[in-house]
Design a protein around this motif. Structure first.
Motif, PDB file in Angstrom:
ATOM      1  N   HIS A 136      -7.217  -3.944  15.199  1.00 37.75           N
ATOM      2  CA  HIS A 136      -5.981  -2.655  14.632  1.00 37.75           C
ATOM      3  C   HIS A 136      -5.855  -2.288  14.922  1.00 37.75           C
ATOM      4  O   HIS A 136      -4.384  -1.831  14.599  1.00 37.75           O
ATOM      5  CB  HIS A 136      -6.450  -3.693  13.207  1.00 37.75           C
ATOM      6  CG  HIS A 136      -5.464  -3.400  12.133  1.00 37.75           C
ATOM      7  ND1 HIS A 136      -4.546  -4.010  12.014  1.00 37.75           N
ATOM      8  CD2 HIS A 136      -6.124  -2.492  11.047  1.00 37.75           C
ATOM      9  CE1 HIS A 136      -3.790  -3.929  10.723  1.00 37.75           C
ATOM     10  NE2 HIS A 136      -4.417  -2.503  10.866  1.00 37.75           N
ATOM     11  N   HIS A 191       2.629  -0.486   7.424  1.00 37.85           N
ATOM     12  CA  HIS A 191       2.506  -0.199   8.731  1.00 37.85           C
ATOM     13  C   HIS A 191       3.501   0.112   8.838  1.00 37.85           C
ATOM     14  O   HIS A 191       4.183   0.265  10.551  1.00 37.85           O
ATOM     15  CB  HIS A 191       1.907  -1.419   9.103  1.00 37.85           C
ATOM     16  CG  HIS A 191       0.478  -1.870   8.962  1.00 37.85           C
ATOM     17  ND1 HIS A 191      -0.011  -2.581   7.940  1.00 37.85           N
ATOM     18  CD2 HIS A 191      -0.310  -1.546   9.652  1.00 37.85           C
ATOM     19  CE1 HIS A 191      -1.332  -2.364   8.160  1.00 37.85           C
ATOM     20  NE2 HIS A 191      -2.085  -2.009   8.869  1.00 37.85           N
ATOM     21  N   HIS A 216      -2.182   4.691   4.605  1.00 37.79           N
ATOM     22  CA  HIS A 216      -2.823   3.977   5.042  1.00 37.79           C
ATOM     23  C   HIS A 216      -1.753   4.668   6.708  1.00 37.79           C
ATOM     24  O   HIS A 216      -2.917   4.452   7.666  1.00 37.79           O
ATOM     25  CB  HIS A 216      -2.363   2.352   5.546  1.00 37.79           C
ATOM     26  CG  HIS A 216      -2.775   1.660   6.141  1.00 37.79           C
ATOM     27  ND1 HIS A 216      -4.392   0.994   5.642  1.00 37.79           N
ATOM     28  CD2 HIS A 216      -2.298   0.507   7.656  1.00 37.79           C
ATOM     29  CE1 HIS A 216      -4.615   0.056   6.941  1.00 37.79           C
ATOM     30  NE2 HIS A 216      -3.274  -0.115   7.640  1.00 37.79           N
ATOM     31  N   HIS A 220      -4.411   5.325  10.362  1.00 42.42           N
ATOM     32  CA  HIS A 220      -4.497   4.514  11.874  1.00 42.42           C
ATOM     33  C   HIS A 220      -5.005   5.664  12.302  1.00 42.42           C
ATOM     34  O   HIS A 220      -4.607   6.082  13.787  1.00 42.42           O
ATOM     35  CB  HIS A 220      -3.150   3.735  11.605  1.00 42.42           C
ATOM     36  CG  HIS A 220      -2.999   3.158  11.482  1.00 42.42           C
ATOM     37  ND1 HIS A 220      -4.027   1.515  12.402  1.00 42.42           N
ATOM     38  CD2 HIS A 220      -3.895   2.195  10.378  1.00 42.42           C
ATOM     39  CE1 HIS A 220      -3.637   0.402  12.025  1.00 42.42           C
ATOM     40  NE2 HIS A 220      -3.591  -0.006  10.218  1.00 42.42           N
TER      41      HIS A 220
HETATM   42 ZN   LIG Z   1      -3.816  -1.050   9.679  1.00 40.40          ZN
END
Ligand SMILES: [Zn+2]
Ligand SMILES: [Zn+2]
Length: 265
Positions: A136, A191, A216, A220
């Motif tokens: 991911h 995302h 989020h 990442h």
């Molecule tokens: Zn993610």
């Protein structure tokens, strides 16, 4: 006794719904933000050095399709467990009333948020990260298609909250469907690579605890923090929120959206 044909039909119908949801939400976000109005929304791009390319997007879609194939298998198992009376799902609104209907959706989000935070943190443990969750995180500059781009084992972990929900709390079938649709939507928003929440988000009572896309996205790009999904509570309680999250969010959202310069006279 269900025939294999019936089971496959249920699986295909469920898979069809997942495909529509994923490709509609991720596809629409991608088309509008990354293609059609890319210049207009460019100031809201979260990462300063974007890296996402076509090869990344292709692999995200491929992995997401595998995830959805698995999700549909698990949905079929829940469907037949529900038919056999093994779950706490119900179909008559009067069983628990309309107030509980909305409360159960909130409960689902709170339980999922807790489940996600802790399973996510465990997957980040250095002894296991490379085996599962690394896949991911190959998407550093995330796109709407990153939403379900998981290693198959992570897909199983992510789905397992649904098993817990149907066995732990009574839930109307519609409340579970609403939860899954909103969950997919929030996943895509988290995302999409752009911050579209309003600039005053962190000053709005209650809503300020809902994670904006920047939250989020920073996970990442920086890895070891901002593990939460819907809400910021667990990250704050466990002191894992990147301190610059709000500052970064406000820096992005105060940038004016692109306007075409007026034609000179
Ligand atoms: Zn993610
Ligand atoms: Zn992670």
């Amino acid at each position: 006794m269900e025939t294999i044909f019936e089971i496959i039909t249920v699986w295909l119908m469920d898979l069809g719904i997942y495909f529509v949801l994923y490709f509609l939400m991720a596809g629409l976000a991608f088309f509008l933000l990354w293609k059609k109005f890319t210049k207009f929304y460019l100031p809201r791009r979260i990462q300063s050095k974007p890296k996402a390319n076509d090869a990344q997007i292709r692999i995200e879609i491929k992995r997401s399709i595998i995830t959805l194939l698995l999700f549909a298998c698990f949905d079929v198992s829940i469907y037949y467990m529900e038919k056999s009376g093994y779950t706490l799902l119900y179909s008559n609104f009067n069983d628990y009333g309309i107030g509980y209907f909305f409360l159960s959706i909130l409960l689902m989000f709170l339980m999922h948020d807790t489940y996600f935070y802790w399973t996510h943190r465990i997957m980040h443990h250095k002894s296991i990260f490379k085996y599962v969750h690394k896949i991911h995180h190959e998407s550093i500059d995330t796109t709407p298609y990153t939403a379900f781009s998981f290693h198959p084992i992570e897909s199983i972990i992510e789905y397992s909250i649904s098993f817990l929900l149907v066995f732990l709390i009574p839930g109307h079938i519609l409340s579970l469907i609403i939860f899954q649709i909103l969950s997919t939507l929030y996943n895509v928003i988290g995302h999409m690579g752009y911050e579209l929440y309003p600039a005053n988000w962190y000053r709005i009572p209650f809503l300020k605890f809902k994670t904006p896309s920047t939250h989020h996205n920073l996970h990442h790009s920086k890895f070891n923090g901002n593990y939460g999904l819907y809400f910021t509570w667990w990250d704050r309680w466990m002191d894992t929120e990147f301190p610059e999250t709000r500052e970064r969010f406000e820096e992005i959202t105060k940038r004016p959206l692109y306007r075409e310069p007026a034609p000179s006279a």
